[in-house]
Design a protein around this motif. Structure first.
Motif, short mmCIF file in Angstrom:
data_model
loop_
_atom_site.label_atom_id
_atom_site.label_comp_id
_atom_site.label_asym_id
_atom_site.label_seq_id
_atom_site.Cartn_x
_atom_site.Cartn_y
_atom_site.Cartn_z
N VAL A 148 82.27 65.10 71.45
CA VAL A 148 81.80 64.97 72.83
C VAL A 148 82.92 65.45 73.74
O VAL A 148 84.06 65.00 73.61
N PRO A 149 82.62 66.37 74.66
CA PRO A 149 83.66 66.88 75.55
C PRO A 149 84.18 65.83 76.53
O PRO A 149 83.49 64.85 76.83
N ALA A 150 85.38 66.07 77.02
CA ALA A 150 86.00 65.20 78.02
C ALA A 150 85.08 65.06 79.22
O ALA A 150 84.47 66.04 79.67
N GLY A 151 84.93 63.82 79.71
CA GLY A 151 84.13 63.55 80.89
C GLY A 151 82.67 63.24 80.61
O GLY A 151 81.99 62.69 81.47
N GLU A 152 82.16 63.59 79.42
CA GLU A 152 80.76 63.32 79.13
C GLU A 152 80.51 61.85 78.81
O GLU A 152 79.52 61.28 79.23
N ARG A 153 81.40 61.22 78.08
CA ARG A 153 81.31 59.79 77.78
C ARG A 153 82.63 59.11 78.17
O ARG A 153 82.64 58.14 78.89
N CYS A 154 83.73 59.60 77.63
CA CYS A 154 85.07 59.10 77.96
C CYS A 154 85.77 60.15 78.82
O CYS A 154 85.31 61.29 78.91
N ALA A 155 86.90 59.79 79.42
CA ALA A 155 87.65 60.73 80.25
C ALA A 155 88.29 61.83 79.41
O ALA A 155 88.74 62.85 79.93
N PHE A 156 88.32 61.64 78.10
CA PHE A 156 88.95 62.57 77.16
C PHE A 156 87.92 62.98 76.11
O PHE A 156 86.90 62.31 75.93
#
Length: 180
Positions: A54-62
């Motif tokens: 999962v890319p940064a910002g999609e679920r977590c900030a990283f």
């Protein structure tokens, strides 16, 4: 239970009910953990989970990577409750190693819950869950993030992927916070 990962628009890792216990995490590569073994003639079939990113910002900030390290999940198709609806039961041991791709910090999430999942032609899903599952939230009644949700609860996933977690006994544990 089936994969405890819920993905975008009600799919996990690009497959319907991808790992009933891993909800909403990302797209999955073609490889997966070795399949579980189901008793012959039981109607239960292995339901392996694939690794995902999962890319940064999609679920977590990283950016996050998930990979099953224990995967003994099996599924069984049940009679449909209505036309255009499929009903699947999931059970079995599932542990997903969730890794912060920037720092290497990781957490082994035991998401060995049990679920009964109704999937609709619209892409919507309705889950009845007992025990822990991994849920990725973009939009819904939980803040954007990645959670182990545990207890006795339901997850309503709209056709666009909005997730609503409800029930009399629901506990959430932020995986993003654990590996930040």
């Amino acid at each position: 239970m089936r994969k405890n990962v819920l993905g975008t628009a009600g799919t996990a890792f690009g497959t319907a009910c991808v790992t009933v216990l891993a909800l909403g995490l990302g797209t999955a590569p073609a490889t997966a953990a070795p399949p579980a073994t189901a008793p012959r003639g039981s109607g239960w079939e292995p339901a392996p989970s694939a690794p995902w990113d999962v890319p940064a910002g999609e679920r977590c900030a990283f950016a996050v990577h998930g990979e099953p390290i224990v995967d003994e999940v099996v599924s069984r198709e049940l009679p449909p409750p209505a036309e255009g609806v499929t009903r699947t039961a999931y059970k079995g041991d599932l542990v997903i190693r969730v890794t912060n791709k920037e720092t290497g910090a990781h957490y082994d999430a035991d998401v060995s819950g049990t679920a009964l999942v109704d999937a609709y032609a619209s892409g919507a899903q309705f889950w009845r869950v007992l025990g822990p599952v991994l849920v990725g939230v973009g939009e819904g009644n939980l803040t954007r993030g990645l959670y182990v949700v545990d207890g006795a609860y339901t997850i309503d996933i709209g056709p666009t992927g909005t997730k609503t977690v409800a029930g009399p006994a629901v506990r959430t544990d932020s995986i993003c916070a654990r590996i930040d």
